[in-house]
Design a protein around this motif. Structure first.
Motif, PDB file in Angstrom:
ATOM      1  N   VAL A 153       5.024  -6.424  39.969  1.00  0.00           N
ATOM      2  CA  VAL A 153       5.660  -7.673  39.542  1.00  0.00           C
ATOM      3  C   VAL A 153       6.194  -8.430  40.758  1.00  0.00           C
ATOM      4  O   VAL A 153       5.992  -9.647  40.910  1.00  0.00           O
ATOM      5  CB  VAL A 153       6.801  -7.391  38.539  1.00  0.00           C
ATOM      6  N   ALA A 154       6.883  -7.697  41.643  1.00  0.00           N
ATOM      7  CA  ALA A 154       7.480  -8.332  42.817  1.00  0.00           C
ATOM      8  C   ALA A 154       6.414  -8.913  43.747  1.00  0.00           C
ATOM      9  O   ALA A 154       6.562 -10.038  44.253  1.00  0.00           O
ATOM     10  CB  ALA A 154       8.343  -7.324  43.568  1.00  0.00           C
ATOM     11  N   ARG A 155       5.346  -8.185  43.968  1.00  0.00           N
ATOM     12  CA  ARG A 155       4.347  -8.618  44.945  1.00  0.00           C
ATOM     13  C   ARG A 155       3.335  -9.595  44.356  1.00  0.00           C
ATOM     14  O   ARG A 155       2.990 -10.596  44.983  1.00  0.00           O
ATOM     15  CB  ARG A 155       3.624  -7.395  45.516  1.00  0.00           C
ATOM     16  N   GLN A 156       2.835  -9.292  43.162  1.00  0.00           N
ATOM     17  CA  GLN A 156       1.747 -10.092  42.613  1.00  0.00           C
ATOM     18  C   GLN A 156       2.224 -11.325  41.846  1.00  0.00           C
ATOM     19  O   GLN A 156       1.484 -12.302  41.737  1.00  0.00           O
ATOM     20  CB  GLN A 156       0.891  -9.222  41.672  1.00  0.00           C
ATOM     21  N   ALA A 195       5.463  -6.629  51.095  1.00  0.00           N
ATOM     22  CA  ALA A 195       5.625  -5.197  50.867  1.00  0.00           C
ATOM     23  C   ALA A 195       6.973  -4.682  51.357  1.00  0.00           C
ATOM     24  O   ALA A 195       7.559  -3.768  50.768  1.00  0.00           O
ATOM     25  CB  ALA A 195       4.495  -4.435  51.559  1.00  0.00           C
ATOM     26  N   ALA A 196       7.498  -5.254  52.431  1.00  0.00           N
ATOM     27  CA  ALA A 196       8.758  -4.786  53.003  1.00  0.00           C
ATOM     28  C   ALA A 196       9.938  -5.021  52.071  1.00  0.00           C
ATOM     29  O   ALA A 196      10.985  -4.369  52.202  1.00  0.00           O
ATOM     30  CB  ALA A 196       9.015  -5.465  54.346  1.00  0.00           C
ATOM     31  N   TRP A 197       9.802  -5.961  51.125  1.00  0.00           N
ATOM     32  CA  TRP A 197      10.903  -6.268  50.220  1.00  0.00           C
ATOM     33  C   TRP A 197      10.966  -5.325  49.026  1.00  0.00           C
ATOM     34  O   TRP A 197      11.989  -5.256  48.349  1.00  0.00           O
ATOM     35  CB  TRP A 197      10.777  -7.703  49.720  1.00  0.00           C
ATOM     36  N   VAL A 198       9.898  -4.599  48.744  1.00  0.00           N
ATOM     37  CA  VAL A 198       9.873  -3.745  47.555  1.00  0.00           C
ATOM     38  C   VAL A 198      10.957  -2.661  47.601  1.00  0.00           C
ATOM     39  O   VAL A 198      11.704  -2.488  46.617  1.00  0.00           O
ATOM     40  CB  VAL A 198       8.470  -3.133  47.364  1.00  0.00           C
ATOM     41  N   ALA A 210      10.665 -15.564  33.938  1.00  0.00           N
ATOM     42  CA  ALA A 210      11.022 -16.124  35.250  1.00  0.00           C
ATOM     43  C   ALA A 210      10.522 -15.270  36.416  1.00  0.00           C
ATOM     44  O   ALA A 210      10.985 -15.453  37.543  1.00  0.00           O
ATOM     45  CB  ALA A 210      12.541 -16.271  35.339  1.00  0.00           C
ATOM     46  N   ALA A 211       9.578 -14.358  36.159  1.00  0.00           N
ATOM     47  CA  ALA A 211       9.146 -13.423  37.197  1.00  0.00           C
ATOM     48  C   ALA A 211       8.475 -14.113  38.385  1.00  0.00           C
ATOM     49  O   ALA A 211       8.323 -13.501  39.447  1.00  0.00           O
ATOM     50  CB  ALA A 211       8.198 -12.387  36.607  1.00  0.00           C
ATOM     51  N   GLY A 212       8.066 -15.357  38.240  1.00  0.00           N
ATOM     52  CA  GLY A 212       7.454 -16.067  39.354  1.00  0.00           C
ATOM     53  C   GLY A 212       8.450 -16.587  40.365  1.00  0.00           C
ATOM     54  O   GLY A 212       8.048 -17.055  41.446  1.00  0.00           O
ATOM     55  N   SER A 213       9.732 -16.508  40.068  1.00  0.00           N
ATOM     56  CA  SER A 213      10.766 -17.011  40.971  1.00  0.00           C
ATOM     57  C   SER A 213      11.403 -15.865  41.742  1.00  0.00           C
ATOM     58  O   SER A 213      12.027 -14.990  41.133  1.00  0.00           O
ATOM     59  CB  SER A 213      11.846 -17.748  40.178  1.00  0.00           C
ATOM     60  N   PHE A 227       0.385  -8.850  35.084  1.00  0.00           N
ATOM     61  CA  PHE A 227       1.418  -8.064  35.750  1.00  0.00           C
ATOM     62  C   PHE A 227       2.803  -8.236  35.113  1.00  0.00           C
ATOM     63  O   PHE A 227       3.683  -7.404  35.321  1.00  0.00           O
ATOM     64  CB  PHE A 227       1.480  -8.445  37.233  1.00  0.00           C
ATOM     65  N   ARG A 228       2.988  -9.308  34.346  1.00  0.00           N
ATOM     66  CA  ARG A 228       4.269  -9.478  33.646  1.00  0.00           C
ATOM     67  C   ARG A 228       4.351  -8.625  32.386  1.00  0.00           C
ATOM     68  O   ARG A 228       5.438  -8.457  31.811  1.00  0.00           O
ATOM     69  CB  ARG A 228       4.471 -10.943  33.238  1.00  0.00           C
ATOM     70  N   SER A 229       3.226  -8.112  31.922  1.00  0.00           N
ATOM     71  CA  SER A 229       3.202  -7.466  30.606  1.00  0.00           C
ATOM     72  C   SER A 229       4.156  -6.272  30.478  1.00  0.00           C
ATOM     73  O   SER A 229       4.737  -6.088  29.391  1.00  0.00           O
ATOM     74  CB  SER A 229       1.769  -7.043  30.256  1.00  0.00           C
ATOM     75  N   PRO A 230       4.372  -5.444  31.515  1.00  0.00           N
ATOM     76  CA  PRO A 230       5.366  -4.370  31.331  1.00  0.00           C
ATOM     77  C   PRO A 230       6.766  -4.896  31.024  1.00  0.00           C
ATOM     78  O   PRO A 230       7.525  -4.253  30.284  1.00  0.00           O
ATOM     79  CB  PRO A 230       5.341  -3.634  32.681  1.00  0.00           C
ATOM     80  N   LEU A 231       7.109  -6.075  31.553  1.00  0.00           N
ATOM     81  CA  LEU A 231       8.419  -6.655  31.247  1.00  0.00           C
ATOM     82  C   LEU A 231       8.494  -7.090  29.788  1.00  0.00           C
ATOM     83  O   LEU A 231       9.535  -6.927  29.139  1.00  0.00           O
ATOM     84  CB  LEU A 231       8.693  -7.836  32.172  1.00  0.00           C
ATOM     85  N   TRP A 232       7.391  -7.622  29.274  1.00  0.00           N
ATOM     86  CA  TRP A 232       7.370  -7.970  27.853  1.00  0.00           C
ATOM     87  C   TRP A 232       7.412  -6.716  26.984  1.00  0.00           C
ATOM     88  O   TRP A 232       8.020  -6.714  25.899  1.00  0.00           O
ATOM     89  CB  TRP A 232       6.136  -8.807  27.524  1.00  0.00           C
ATOM     90  N   VAL A 233       6.773  -5.641  27.446  1.00  0.00           N
ATOM     91  CA  VAL A 233       6.860  -4.367  26.719  1.00  0.00           C
ATOM     92  C   VAL A 233       8.310  -3.897  26.677  1.00  0.00           C
ATOM     93  O   VAL A 233       8.804  -3.412  25.645  1.00  0.00           O
ATOM     94  CB  VAL A 233       5.956  -3.300  27.369  1.00  0.00           C
TER      95      VAL A 233
END
Length: 395
Positions: free
Chosen positions: A226-229, A235-238, A285-288, A354-360
Protein backbone atom coordinates in the motif's frame (compact mmCIF):
# COMPACT_ATOMS: atom_id res chain seq x y z
CA UNK A 1 1.23 -2.06 39.57
CA UNK A 2 3.27 -5.05 40.91
CA UNK A 3 6.72 -5.34 39.36
CA UNK A 4 6.02 -8.97 38.42
CA UNK A 5 3.39 -7.80 35.93
CA UNK A 6 6.10 -5.90 34.04
CA UNK A 7 8.26 -9.05 34.02
CA UNK A 8 5.39 -10.83 32.29
CA UNK A 9 5.29 -7.98 29.76
CA UNK A 10 9.03 -8.46 29.11
CA UNK A 11 8.53 -12.16 28.42
CA UNK A 12 5.63 -11.37 26.07
CA UNK A 13 7.93 -8.88 24.30
CA UNK A 14 10.43 -11.67 23.57
CA UNK A 15 7.69 -13.98 22.37
CA UNK A 16 6.00 -11.30 20.28
CA UNK A 17 9.33 -10.52 18.62
CA UNK A 18 9.71 -14.18 17.70
CA UNK A 19 6.17 -14.37 16.32
CA UNK A 20 6.54 -11.43 13.92
CA UNK A 21 10.26 -11.20 13.17
CA UNK A 22 10.27 -13.86 10.44
CA UNK A 23 8.78 -11.36 8.00
CA UNK A 24 12.26 -9.82 7.74
CA UNK A 25 14.22 -13.10 7.83
CA UNK A 26 12.52 -15.36 5.28
CA UNK A 27 14.98 -14.74 2.44
CA UNK A 28 17.97 -15.54 4.66
CA UNK A 29 16.33 -18.73 5.95
CA UNK A 30 15.37 -19.76 2.41
CA UNK A 31 18.93 -19.31 1.13
CA UNK A 32 20.64 -20.91 4.13
CA UNK A 33 18.45 -24.00 4.37
CA UNK A 34 17.94 -24.32 0.58
CA UNK A 35 14.15 -24.19 0.64
CA UNK A 36 11.70 -22.07 -1.33
CA UNK A 37 10.26 -18.82 0.01
CA UNK A 38 6.78 -20.38 0.33
CA UNK A 39 8.31 -23.18 2.38
CA UNK A 40 10.04 -20.62 4.58
CA UNK A 41 6.71 -18.84 4.90
CA UNK A 42 5.21 -22.00 6.40
CA UNK A 43 7.32 -21.26 9.49
CA UNK A 44 4.96 -18.35 10.18
CA UNK A 45 1.88 -20.48 9.52
CA UNK A 46 3.16 -23.19 11.88
CA UNK A 47 3.50 -20.60 14.63
CA UNK A 48 -0.02 -19.25 14.10
CA UNK A 49 -1.59 -22.73 14.12
CA UNK A 50 0.39 -23.66 17.23
CA UNK A 51 -0.88 -20.55 19.01
CA UNK A 52 -4.54 -21.21 18.18
CA UNK A 53 -4.44 -24.91 19.11
CA UNK A 54 -1.99 -24.59 21.98
CA UNK A 55 -3.74 -21.88 24.01
CA UNK A 56 -6.76 -23.88 25.24
CA UNK A 57 -4.85 -27.18 25.39
CA UNK A 58 -2.01 -25.78 27.48
CA UNK A 59 -4.42 -23.92 29.74
CA UNK A 60 -6.33 -27.16 30.40
CA UNK A 61 -3.10 -29.08 30.98
CA UNK A 62 -1.65 -26.52 33.37
CA UNK A 63 -4.77 -25.23 35.14
CA UNK A 64 -3.95 -27.14 38.34
CA UNK A 65 -0.25 -26.23 38.31
CA UNK A 66 1.15 -23.42 40.46
CA UNK A 67 1.28 -20.39 38.19
CA UNK A 68 4.98 -19.71 38.71
CA UNK A 69 5.81 -23.28 37.73
CA UNK A 70 3.63 -23.05 34.61
CA UNK A 71 5.14 -19.72 33.55
CA UNK A 72 8.72 -20.95 34.04
CA UNK A 73 8.04 -24.19 32.18
CA UNK A 74 6.40 -22.51 29.19
CA UNK A 75 9.01 -19.75 28.94
CA UNK A 76 11.87 -22.20 29.48
CA UNK A 77 10.64 -24.43 26.65
CA UNK A 78 10.18 -21.36 24.45
CA UNK A 79 13.79 -20.22 25.03
CA UNK A 80 15.20 -23.74 24.57
CA UNK A 81 13.57 -24.37 21.20
CA UNK A 82 14.95 -21.02 19.97
CA UNK A 83 18.44 -22.26 20.82
CA UNK A 84 17.70 -25.45 18.88
CA UNK A 85 16.39 -23.39 15.97
CA UNK A 86 19.49 -21.19 16.02
CA UNK A 87 21.87 -24.15 15.60
CA UNK A 88 19.93 -26.54 13.38
CA UNK A 89 20.71 -27.04 9.69
CA UNK A 90 17.46 -28.93 9.07
CA UNK A 91 14.34 -27.20 7.77
CA UNK A 92 12.17 -29.93 9.31
CA UNK A 93 13.68 -29.37 12.75
CA UNK A 94 13.26 -25.60 12.42
CA UNK A 95 9.60 -26.07 11.43
CA UNK A 96 9.06 -28.30 14.46
CA UNK A 97 10.68 -25.74 16.78
CA UNK A 98 8.31 -23.05 15.51
CA UNK A 99 5.29 -25.22 16.30
CA UNK A 100 6.62 -26.12 19.78
CA UNK A 101 7.54 -22.48 20.48
CA UNK A 102 4.01 -21.41 19.53
CA UNK A 103 2.39 -23.95 21.84
CA UNK A 104 4.67 -22.82 24.69
CA UNK A 105 3.94 -19.18 23.86
CA UNK A 106 0.21 -19.86 23.89
CA UNK A 107 0.45 -21.53 27.28
CA UNK A 108 2.51 -18.67 28.68
CA UNK A 109 0.09 -16.05 27.32
CA UNK A 110 -2.91 -17.80 28.86
CA UNK A 111 -1.31 -18.11 32.31
CA UNK A 112 0.33 -14.66 32.16
CA UNK A 113 -2.97 -12.85 31.53
CA UNK A 114 -4.66 -14.63 34.44
CA UNK A 115 -1.64 -14.07 36.70
CA UNK A 116 -1.37 -10.37 35.86
CA UNK A 117 -5.06 -9.77 36.59
CA UNK A 118 -4.77 -11.73 39.84
CA UNK A 119 -1.72 -9.76 41.00
CA UNK A 120 -3.20 -6.36 40.13
CA UNK A 121 -6.68 -6.97 41.50
CA UNK A 122 -10.11 -6.49 39.88
CA UNK A 123 -9.97 -2.70 40.08
CA UNK A 124 -6.83 -2.62 37.91
CA UNK A 125 -7.71 -5.50 35.58
CA UNK A 126 -7.55 -3.43 32.39
CA UNK A 127 -4.24 -1.79 33.30
CA UNK A 128 -2.64 -5.17 34.07
CA UNK A 129 -3.93 -6.54 30.76
CA UNK A 130 -2.49 -3.52 28.94
CA UNK A 131 0.98 -4.13 30.43
CA UNK A 132 1.02 -7.72 29.18
CA UNK A 133 -0.41 -6.84 25.74
CA UNK A 134 2.03 -3.91 25.66
CA UNK A 135 4.83 -6.45 25.29
CA UNK A 136 3.50 -7.24 21.81
CA UNK A 137 3.34 -3.58 20.84
CA UNK A 138 6.92 -2.97 21.99
CA UNK A 139 7.90 -6.00 19.92
CA UNK A 140 6.35 -4.32 16.88
CA UNK A 141 8.16 -1.05 17.61
CA UNK A 142 11.59 -2.35 18.59
CA UNK A 143 11.83 -6.13 18.60
CA UNK A 144 10.87 -6.88 15.02
CA UNK A 145 13.08 -4.16 13.46
CA UNK A 146 15.95 -5.23 15.76
CA UNK A 147 15.51 -8.83 14.67
CA UNK A 148 15.63 -7.80 11.01
CA UNK A 149 18.74 -5.69 11.72
CA UNK A 150 20.50 -8.58 13.46
CA UNK A 151 19.51 -10.89 10.62
CA UNK A 152 21.02 -8.53 8.08
CA UNK A 153 24.18 -8.06 10.13
CA UNK A 154 24.97 -11.59 11.35
CA UNK A 155 22.39 -13.83 9.69
CA UNK A 156 18.94 -15.02 10.71
CA UNK A 157 20.31 -17.28 13.46
CA UNK A 158 21.44 -14.22 15.44
CA UNK A 159 17.82 -13.14 15.81
CA UNK A 160 16.91 -16.54 17.28
CA UNK A 161 19.80 -16.29 19.77
CA UNK A 162 18.67 -12.79 20.75
CA UNK A 163 15.12 -13.98 21.52
CA UNK A 164 16.49 -16.76 23.74
CA UNK A 165 18.73 -14.29 25.60
CA UNK A 166 15.90 -11.82 26.24
CA UNK A 167 13.97 -14.64 27.94
CA UNK A 168 16.67 -15.04 30.61
CA UNK A 169 15.97 -11.90 32.67
CA UNK A 170 12.24 -12.60 32.46
CA UNK A 171 12.86 -16.11 33.81
CA UNK A 172 14.88 -14.66 36.69
CA UNK A 173 12.27 -12.07 37.64
CA UNK A 174 9.39 -14.53 37.40
CA UNK A 175 11.29 -16.89 39.71
CA UNK A 176 11.80 -14.10 42.25
CA UNK A 177 8.54 -12.15 41.97
CA UNK A 178 5.69 -14.55 41.17
CA UNK A 179 4.36 -16.23 44.35
CA UNK A 180 5.00 -19.95 44.64
CA UNK A 181 2.15 -22.36 45.23
CA UNK A 182 -1.35 -22.44 43.88
CA UNK A 183 -3.71 -19.46 44.08
CA UNK A 184 -5.55 -19.22 47.36
CA UNK A 185 -9.00 -19.13 45.76
CA UNK A 186 -10.84 -22.36 45.06
CA UNK A 187 -10.98 -22.99 41.32
CA UNK A 188 -14.09 -24.26 39.53
CA UNK A 189 -13.85 -27.52 37.64
CA UNK A 190 -12.65 -27.58 34.05
CA UNK A 191 -16.15 -28.58 32.94
CA UNK A 192 -17.67 -25.61 34.77
CA UNK A 193 -15.15 -23.24 33.16
CA UNK A 194 -15.91 -24.63 29.71
CA UNK A 195 -19.65 -24.14 30.33
CA UNK A 196 -18.95 -20.51 31.21
CA UNK A 197 -16.92 -20.03 28.04
CA UNK A 198 -19.67 -21.58 25.93
CA UNK A 199 -22.19 -18.85 26.81
CA UNK A 200 -23.40 -17.08 23.66
CA UNK A 201 -22.57 -13.59 24.91
CA UNK A 202 -18.96 -14.60 25.66
CA UNK A 203 -18.61 -16.37 22.32
CA UNK A 204 -19.81 -13.20 20.60
CA UNK A 205 -17.18 -11.19 22.52
CA UNK A 206 -14.47 -13.63 21.40
CA UNK A 207 -15.71 -13.42 17.80
CA UNK A 208 -15.60 -9.63 18.01
CA UNK A 209 -12.02 -9.78 19.28
CA UNK A 210 -10.99 -12.14 16.46
CA UNK A 211 -12.58 -9.89 13.82
CA UNK A 212 -10.85 -6.79 15.19
CA UNK A 213 -7.48 -8.55 15.16
CA UNK A 214 -8.21 -9.86 11.67
CA UNK A 215 -8.78 -6.30 10.46
CA UNK A 216 -5.60 -5.12 12.18
CA UNK A 217 -3.30 -7.79 10.81
CA UNK A 218 -4.86 -7.73 7.35
CA UNK A 219 -3.90 -4.07 6.98
CA UNK A 220 -0.57 -4.41 8.81
CA UNK A 221 0.55 -7.38 6.70
CA UNK A 222 0.02 -5.50 3.43
CA UNK A 223 1.13 -2.07 4.55
CA UNK A 224 4.31 -2.30 2.44
CA UNK A 225 2.56 -2.65 -0.97
CA UNK A 226 0.00 0.00 0.00
CA UNK A 227 2.76 2.42 0.99
CA UNK A 228 4.92 1.81 -2.08
CA UNK A 229 2.44 1.06 -4.85
CA UNK A 230 -0.43 3.37 -3.85
CA UNK A 231 1.02 6.16 -1.70
CA UNK A 232 4.33 6.30 -3.59
CA UNK A 233 6.71 5.91 -0.63
CA UNK A 234 10.24 4.70 -1.31
CA UNK A 235 11.50 1.43 0.14
CA UNK A 236 13.43 3.24 2.89
CA UNK A 237 10.17 4.63 4.31
CA UNK A 238 8.51 1.25 4.84
CA UNK A 239 10.35 0.42 8.12
CA UNK A 240 9.52 3.92 9.35
CA UNK A 241 5.81 3.39 8.70
CA UNK A 242 5.88 -0.04 10.35
CA UNK A 243 7.60 1.46 13.39
CA UNK A 244 5.06 4.30 13.42
CA UNK A 245 2.26 1.74 13.53
CA UNK A 246 4.05 0.12 16.46
CA UNK A 247 4.38 3.46 18.25
CA UNK A 248 0.67 4.06 17.77
CA UNK A 249 -0.18 0.61 19.11
CA UNK A 250 1.98 1.18 22.18
CA UNK A 251 0.28 4.52 22.86
CA UNK A 252 -3.14 2.97 22.38
CA UNK A 253 -2.46 0.19 24.88
CA UNK A 254 -0.93 2.60 27.40
CA UNK A 255 -3.79 5.12 27.25
CA UNK A 256 -6.49 2.45 27.16
CA UNK A 257 -5.05 0.70 30.19
CA UNK A 258 -5.30 3.86 32.28
CA UNK A 259 -8.89 4.80 31.48
CA UNK A 260 -10.58 1.52 30.54
CA UNK A 261 -11.48 0.38 34.05
CA UNK A 262 -13.64 3.49 34.58
CA UNK A 263 -15.56 3.50 31.25
CA UNK A 264 -15.16 0.07 29.60
CA UNK A 265 -18.33 -0.11 27.49
CA UNK A 266 -18.17 3.43 26.09
CA UNK A 267 -14.47 3.13 25.25
CA UNK A 268 -14.89 -0.23 23.52
CA UNK A 269 -17.88 0.92 21.49
CA UNK A 270 -16.13 4.13 20.44
CA UNK A 271 -13.05 2.16 19.42
CA UNK A 272 -15.04 -0.25 17.24
CA UNK A 273 -16.82 2.55 15.41
CA UNK A 274 -13.64 4.63 14.99
CA UNK A 275 -11.71 1.65 13.63
CA UNK A 276 -14.43 0.92 11.08
CA UNK A 277 -14.41 4.51 9.86
CA UNK A 278 -10.61 4.65 10.02
CA UNK A 279 -9.96 1.65 7.78
CA UNK A 280 -12.54 2.94 5.28
CA UNK A 281 -10.85 6.35 5.26
CA UNK A 282 -7.43 4.72 4.95
CA UNK A 283 -8.57 2.78 1.87
CA UNK A 284 -10.06 5.91 0.30
CA UNK A 285 -7.09 8.20 1.06
CA UNK A 286 -4.27 5.68 0.53
CA UNK A 287 -2.92 7.71 -2.40
CA UNK A 288 -1.93 10.56 -0.10
CA UNK A 289 1.43 10.13 1.72
CA UNK A 290 0.35 12.59 4.43
CA UNK A 291 -2.92 10.76 5.06
CA UNK A 292 -1.16 7.39 5.14
CA UNK A 293 1.41 8.61 7.66
CA UNK A 294 -1.26 10.02 9.95
CA UNK A 295 -3.63 7.06 9.64
CA UNK A 296 -0.88 4.49 10.29
CA UNK A 297 -0.31 6.10 13.69
CA UNK A 298 -4.00 6.61 14.50
CA UNK A 299 -5.10 3.14 13.41
CA UNK A 300 -2.29 1.56 15.39
CA UNK A 301 -3.55 3.38 18.50
CA UNK A 302 -7.17 2.43 17.90
CA UNK A 303 -6.48 -1.19 16.93
CA UNK A 304 -4.43 -2.17 19.96
CA UNK A 305 -6.33 0.03 22.38
CA UNK A 306 -9.61 -1.55 21.31
CA UNK A 307 -8.03 -5.01 21.27
CA UNK A 308 -6.93 -4.54 24.89
CA UNK A 309 -10.43 -3.40 25.81
CA UNK A 310 -11.93 -6.53 24.26
CA UNK A 311 -9.54 -8.84 26.12
CA UNK A 312 -10.44 -7.11 29.37
CA UNK A 313 -14.12 -7.46 28.46
CA UNK A 314 -13.70 -11.22 28.02
CA UNK A 315 -12.23 -11.44 31.53
CA UNK A 316 -15.21 -9.51 32.93
CA UNK A 317 -17.66 -11.87 31.27
CA UNK A 318 -15.67 -14.99 32.19
CA UNK A 319 -15.48 -14.65 35.96
CA UNK A 320 -16.51 -18.29 36.17
CA UNK A 321 -13.52 -19.38 34.05
CA UNK A 322 -10.49 -17.87 35.83
CA UNK A 323 -7.90 -20.23 34.34
CA UNK A 324 -9.25 -20.67 30.79
CA UNK A 325 -10.41 -17.14 29.91
CA UNK A 326 -6.89 -16.05 28.97
CA UNK A 327 -6.39 -19.04 26.70
CA UNK A 328 -9.57 -18.36 24.75
CA UNK A 329 -8.62 -14.69 24.42
CA UNK A 330 -5.21 -15.78 23.11
CA UNK A 331 -6.79 -18.16 20.63
CA UNK A 332 -9.20 -15.49 19.38
CA UNK A 333 -6.31 -13.03 18.96
CA UNK A 334 -4.38 -15.51 16.82
CA UNK A 335 -7.40 -16.64 14.80
CA UNK A 336 -7.68 -13.02 13.74
CA UNK A 337 -3.94 -12.75 13.13
CA UNK A 338 -4.15 -15.72 10.74
CA UNK A 339 -7.52 -14.91 9.16
CA UNK A 340 -6.86 -11.28 8.27
CA UNK A 341 -3.71 -11.73 6.14
CA UNK A 342 -5.28 -14.72 4.39
CA UNK A 343 -8.38 -12.74 3.41
CA UNK A 344 -6.23 -9.79 2.34
CA UNK A 345 -4.19 -12.14 0.18
CA UNK A 346 -7.36 -13.48 -1.44
CA UNK A 347 -8.43 -9.94 -2.30
CA UNK A 348 -5.05 -9.16 -3.84
CA UNK A 349 -5.02 -12.48 -5.71
CA UNK A 350 -8.45 -11.70 -7.15
CA UNK A 351 -7.02 -8.57 -8.78
CA UNK A 352 -8.91 -6.10 -6.60
CA UNK A 353 -5.89 -3.82 -6.26
CA UNK A 354 -3.40 -2.87 -3.56
CA UNK A 355 -6.05 -0.99 -1.55
CA UNK A 356 -8.22 -4.09 -1.26
CA UNK A 357 -6.73 -5.38 2.04
CA UNK A 358 -7.74 -2.07 3.64
CA UNK A 359 -11.29 -2.53 2.39
CA UNK A 360 -11.21 -6.09 3.76
CA UNK A 361 -10.20 -4.61 7.13
CA UNK A 362 -13.16 -2.23 6.98
CA UNK A 363 -15.49 -5.13 6.14
CA UNK A 364 -14.16 -7.19 9.05
CA UNK A 365 -14.80 -4.23 11.34
CA UNK A 366 -18.39 -4.01 10.09
CA UNK A 367 -18.80 -7.67 11.02
CA UNK A 368 -17.29 -6.93 14.45
CA UNK A 369 -19.88 -4.20 14.97
CA UNK A 370 -22.58 -6.76 14.16
CA UNK A 371 -21.25 -9.30 16.68
CA UNK A 372 -20.78 -6.60 19.32
CA UNK A 373 -24.35 -5.38 18.75
CA UNK A 374 -25.65 -8.93 19.06
CA UNK A 375 -23.76 -9.33 22.35
CA UNK A 376 -25.22 -6.05 23.62
CA UNK A 377 -28.69 -7.19 22.62
CA UNK A 378 -28.28 -10.41 24.59
CA UNK A 379 -27.06 -8.43 27.61
CA UNK A 380 -30.15 -6.24 27.52
CA UNK A 381 -32.54 -9.18 27.26
CA UNK A 382 -30.91 -10.82 30.28
CA UNK A 383 -31.33 -7.80 32.56
CA UNK A 384 -33.75 -8.48 35.43
CA UNK A 385 -37.23 -7.11 34.87
CA UNK A 386 -38.36 -4.68 37.60
CA UNK A 387 -41.07 -6.00 39.85
CA UNK A 388 -44.55 -4.85 38.79
CA UNK A 389 -47.38 -3.80 40.98
CA UNK A 390 -50.06 -6.20 42.05
CA UNK A 391 -52.91 -6.58 39.55
CA UNK A 392 -55.37 -3.77 39.79
CA UNK A 393 -53.13 -1.62 41.99
CA UNK A 394 -52.25 1.87 40.66
CA UNK A 395 -48.58 2.85 40.71
Amino acid sequence: MPFAVYALGLAVFAQGTSEFMLSGLLSGISDDLHVSLPAAGLLTSAFAVGMVVGAPLMALLGRDWPRRRALLLFLGVFATVHVVGAVTTSYGVLLATRAVAAVANAGFWAVALVTAVGLAGPERRARATSVVVGGVTVACVAGVPAGAWLGGLWGWRAAFWAVALVCLPALAVITAAIPAGRPAERLPSARAELRTLAKPRLLLALATSALVQGATFCAFSYLEPVARQVAGFGAAWVPVLLALFGVGSFLGVAVCGRILDSRPVALTAAGLVALTLGWSLFASAAGSPVAVTLLVLVQGMLAFGTGTALISHVFRLADGAPTLAGSFSTAAFNVGAALGPWLGGLALGAGLGFRSPLWVSALLMLLSLATASAALGRARTRRPVPATAEPGRRI
